[in-house]
Design a protein around this motif. Structure first.
Motif, short mmCIF file in Angstrom:
data_model
loop_
_atom_site.label_atom_id
_atom_site.label_comp_id
_atom_site.label_asym_id
_atom_site.label_seq_id
_atom_site.Cartn_x
_atom_site.Cartn_y
_atom_site.Cartn_z
N ARG A 58 0.84 -1.19 0.00
CA ARG A 58 0.00 0.00 0.00
C ARG A 58 0.87 1.24 0.00
O ARG A 58 1.88 1.31 0.70
N GLY A 59 0.49 2.21 -0.82
CA GLY A 59 1.16 3.51 -0.83
C GLY A 59 0.14 4.62 -0.71
O GLY A 59 -1.06 4.43 -0.97
N GLU A 60 0.59 5.80 -0.30
CA GLU A 60 -0.34 6.92 -0.08
C GLU A 60 0.33 8.24 -0.40
O GLU A 60 1.51 8.45 -0.10
N VAL A 61 -0.43 9.12 -1.04
CA VAL A 61 -0.01 10.49 -1.30
C VAL A 61 -1.17 11.39 -0.93
O VAL A 61 -2.32 11.10 -1.28
N VAL A 62 -0.89 12.49 -0.22
CA VAL A 62 -1.94 13.43 0.17
C VAL A 62 -1.59 14.81 -0.39
O VAL A 62 -0.56 15.40 -0.03
N PHE A 63 -2.45 15.30 -1.27
CA PHE A 63 -2.29 16.62 -1.88
C PHE A 63 -3.06 17.66 -1.06
O PHE A 63 -4.16 17.39 -0.57
N VAL A 64 -2.49 18.85 -0.94
CA VAL A 64 -3.16 19.95 -0.25
C VAL A 64 -3.70 20.92 -1.31
O VAL A 64 -2.94 21.42 -2.15
N LEU A 65 -5.00 21.15 -1.27
CA LEU A 65 -5.67 22.03 -2.23
C LEU A 65 -6.16 23.25 -1.47
O LEU A 65 -6.95 23.12 -0.52
N SER A 107 -7.66 25.19 3.30
CA SER A 107 -7.16 24.06 2.52
C SER A 107 -7.99 22.79 2.71
O SER A 107 -8.49 22.53 3.81
N ALA A 108 -8.12 22.03 1.63
CA ALA A 108 -8.72 20.69 1.65
C ALA A 108 -7.64 19.67 1.36
O ALA A 108 -6.54 20.01 0.88
N LEU A 109 -7.94 18.40 1.66
CA LEU A 109 -6.98 17.32 1.44
C LEU A 109 -7.53 16.34 0.40
O LEU A 109 -8.68 15.93 0.49
N LEU A 110 -6.69 16.01 -0.56
CA LEU A 110 -7.03 14.99 -1.55
C LEU A 110 -6.10 13.80 -1.34
O LEU A 110 -4.89 13.91 -1.57
N ARG A 111 -6.66 12.70 -0.88
CA ARG A 111 -5.86 11.53 -0.52
C ARG A 111 -5.97 10.46 -1.60
O ARG A 111 -7.06 10.09 -2.03
N LEU A 112 -4.82 9.97 -2.04
CA LEU A 112 -4.76 8.85 -2.98
C LEU A 112 -4.12 7.67 -2.26
O LEU A 112 -2.99 7.78 -1.77
N VAL A 113 -4.84 6.56 -2.18
CA VAL A 113 -4.31 5.32 -1.60
C VAL A 113 -4.28 4.28 -2.71
O VAL A 113 -5.30 4.02 -3.37
N VAL A 114 -3.11 3.69 -2.94
CA VAL A 114 -2.94 2.69 -4.00
C VAL A 114 -2.52 1.36 -3.40
O VAL A 114 -1.78 1.32 -2.40
N ARG A 115 -2.99 0.28 -3.99
CA ARG A 115 -2.67 -1.06 -3.52
C ARG A 115 -2.31 -1.94 -4.70
O ARG A 115 -2.92 -1.85 -5.77
N ASP A 116 -1.33 -2.82 -4.49
CA ASP A 116 -0.91 -3.74 -5.54
C ASP A 116 -0.06 -4.84 -4.90
O ASP A 116 0.56 -4.63 -3.85
N ALA A 128 4.88 -1.08 -7.89
CA ALA A 128 3.72 -0.42 -8.52
C ALA A 128 3.10 0.63 -7.63
O ALA A 128 2.35 1.49 -8.11
N VAL A 129 3.38 0.60 -6.34
CA VAL A 129 2.81 1.58 -5.42
C VAL A 129 3.89 2.33 -4.64
O VAL A 129 3.59 3.01 -3.67
N GLY A 130 5.12 2.24 -5.12
CA GLY A 130 6.23 2.86 -4.43
C GLY A 130 6.73 4.10 -5.13
O GLY A 130 6.02 5.09 -5.28
N ARG A 131 7.96 4.04 -5.62
CA ARG A 131 8.60 5.22 -6.20
C ARG A 131 7.87 5.75 -7.42
O ARG A 131 7.86 6.97 -7.65
N ARG A 132 7.25 4.89 -8.20
CA ARG A 132 6.53 5.36 -9.39
C ARG A 132 5.42 6.33 -9.00
O ARG A 132 5.24 7.37 -9.64
N ALA A 181 3.43 15.62 2.94
CA ALA A 181 4.75 15.07 3.26
C ALA A 181 5.29 14.42 2.00
O ALA A 181 4.53 14.06 1.09
N PRO A 182 6.60 14.25 1.92
CA PRO A 182 7.14 13.52 0.77
C PRO A 182 6.57 12.11 0.72
O PRO A 182 6.36 11.49 1.78
N PRO A 183 6.31 11.58 -0.45
CA PRO A 183 5.79 10.21 -0.53
C PRO A 183 6.74 9.23 0.13
O PRO A 183 7.97 9.29 -0.06
N GLY A 184 6.19 8.33 0.95
CA GLY A 184 7.01 7.35 1.67
C GLY A 184 7.08 6.02 0.94
O GLY A 184 6.52 5.83 -0.14
N ARG A 185 7.78 5.11 1.56
CA ARG A 185 7.89 3.77 1.00
C ARG A 185 6.56 3.03 1.15
O ARG A 185 5.81 3.28 2.10
N PRO A 186 6.27 2.10 0.24
CA PRO A 186 5.04 1.32 0.40
C PRO A 186 5.14 0.40 1.61
O PRO A 186 6.23 0.01 2.03
N SER A 187 4.00 0.08 2.19
CA SER A 187 3.96 -0.80 3.34
C SER A 187 3.05 -1.98 3.05
O SER A 187 2.05 -1.85 2.33
#
Length: 450
Positions: free
Chosen positions: A312-319, A366-375, A380-384, A404-410
């Motif tokens: 699982r990986g996650e990225v949170v954008f601030v809008l 500000s609002a938060l846009l959260r993307l959670v990816v699983r593979d 596929a859910v890490g550095r890419r 925050a900077p994107p972290g490693r997948p867990s």
């Protein structure tokens, strides 16, 4: 344990509702007032997955490592006061935890007898019933045992009893059955103790923690609960004097209904009829629980299966500012296009509107846009994913930034449940003298009505 014609209530306390609960609770419960038995529940479904990963790295691991450290602080107090300690902190390795507790007792110069219960870990038995239906990648497979193994350990004179996966309430019902001499057919008494165990199992949740009417009492540091269990299975829920929180019919009702479904509360030793439970406020921080009826247990045991579901990986954008929905749509379109060549198996977007109109600060605008990816593939859910998100820094919506900077997948886990016949499990009590006692399944079972 001693018995008399009119035995005094058994005072059973709880010092843990989950792996990671208040570290000092064991010492507090032992020092703040009298107890006969102290229990600790450490095993949520997620915990079994965590312990399974621990065991992959180290076959000698697999139990709650905080528990020996908690007990080390007050083992002399346990010995002096003769308190029996019953815990499922053994997790996937109750034998390993029992041996560590023996070493601890020897180091402290204490002759405290230690026993443990096994048989729940079905991965230890290649021919376990129903194994062919589990599917691939099972990391843990544990049957929810009842309290009769605990009863056997206590009746043999053990002062510390360690189990693996038992039902949470079994820690209490097993101790009560040992103290009062109940047999497997004492369904009403066992059901009363199961209800008491269910009320205790989540620790401070029954003394005001997580309670909707939390403003009615001081719950800054609620005390952990205890139950005064009678020979008929009735109980009084309370806590040590002077500790925080509150025990009311409201807090007890909230915990009684926690993680329960129909009126028949199924367990391996007894079915407790929750529609027969009666509560009465007997005084400050004292709630009487009585009237519980019990029925024969079902012929099967619940089995919890955990497996690694992937990564699982996650990225949170601030809008920030105006046009939040349009900004979110732009990010989503850009990321989808950037990952089109190898999209993750699953991508979940969530827009959290934390922004306020005419806000005084950037944060509150500000609002938060959260993307959670699983593979299944961590790449596929890490550095890419992280690189694709960061590359939008100067080519995306105005005011682009991330929390925050994107972290490693867990890795993430998946829990499912199945069932096996009670007769298929090797429930065993390992007594303090090294003797093994096979715990038979209940003599009478019944399939509950649908």
């Amino acid at each position: 344990m001693t018995h008399s014609a009119h035995p005094a209530p058994l005072r059973v306390g709880n010092a843990s509702g989950f792996y990671g609960d208040r570290f000092s609770a064991v010492r507090e419960m032992l020092s703040d007032g009298p107890l006969d038995v102290l229990t600790g529940d450490y095993l949520a479904e997620l915990t079994m997955l965590i312990l399974g990963r621990d065991r992959l790295r180290d076959p000698a691991a697999g139990y709650a490592r905080t528990f020996p450290r908690q007990l080390a602080e007050c083992l002399h107090l346990v010995a002096e006061r003769g308190v029996r300690v019953v815990t499922n902190a053994g997790g996937l390795n109750p034998a390993g935890l029992a041996e560590e507790l023996r070493r601890l007792a020897r180091r402290e110069g204490l002759g405290i007898p230690v026993a443990y219960v096994s048989g729940d870990d079905l991965l230890a038995h290649p021919g376990a019933a129903g194994r062919e239906s589990w599917g691939e990648g099972v990391l843990t497979a544990n049957a929810y045992l009842g309290g009769h193994g605990i009863t056997a350990c206590l009746r043999s004179g053990a002062q510390l009893v360690v189990t693996g996966r038992v039902t949470d309430a079994a820690l209490v019902s097993g101790a009560a059955a040992a103290h009062f001499g109940w047999d497997p057919g004492d369904h009403d008494r066992l059901a009363g103790a199961v209800v008491a165990g269910h009320l205790l199992e989540c620790g401070a949740q029954v003394t005001g923690g997580n309670y909707s009417d939390f403003t009615a009492h001081d719950v800054r540091r609620p005390g952990f609960p205890l139950a005064e269990i009678g020979a008929d299975g009735s109980a009084v829920l309370t806590k040590h004097p002077g500790t925080g929180g509150a025990v009311t019919t409201g807090t007890v009702t909230a915990q009684l209904l926690y993680e329960t479904g129909p009126a028949r509360y199924l367990g391996p030793d007894v079915v407790a009829r929750l529609d027969t439970v009666r509560l009465a406020q007997e005084g400050p921080d004292r709630v009487r629980v009585h009237g519980v009826r019990g029925e024969a247990p079902p012929p099967t045991l619940k089995v919890g299966l955990s497996r690694l579901g992937g990564h699982r990986g996650e990225v949170v954008f601030v809008l920030t500012g105006l046009d939040i929905p349009a900004k979110a749509a732009l990010v989503r379109a850009q990321l989808t296009e950037a990952l089109a060549e190898r999209p993750p198996a699953r991508a979940d977007w969530e827009l959290v509107r934390t922004d306020h109109p005419d806000a005084a600060t950037e944060e509150t605008a500000s609002a938060l846009l959260r993307l959670v990816v699983r593979d299944a593939d961590p790449e596929a859910v890490g550095r890419r994913i992280g690189a694709a998100a960061v590359e939008l820094g100067l080519a995306g919506y105005p005011g682009f930034h991330l929390t925050a900077p994107p972290g490693r997948p867990s890795p993430y886990g998946v829990f499912t449940a199945t069932a096996v016949p009670q007769t298929a499990v090797r429930h065993t009590a390992h007594l303090a003298d090294g003797t093994r006692v096979a715990i038979p399944p209940p003599p009478h079972t019944a399939t509950p009505p649908a």
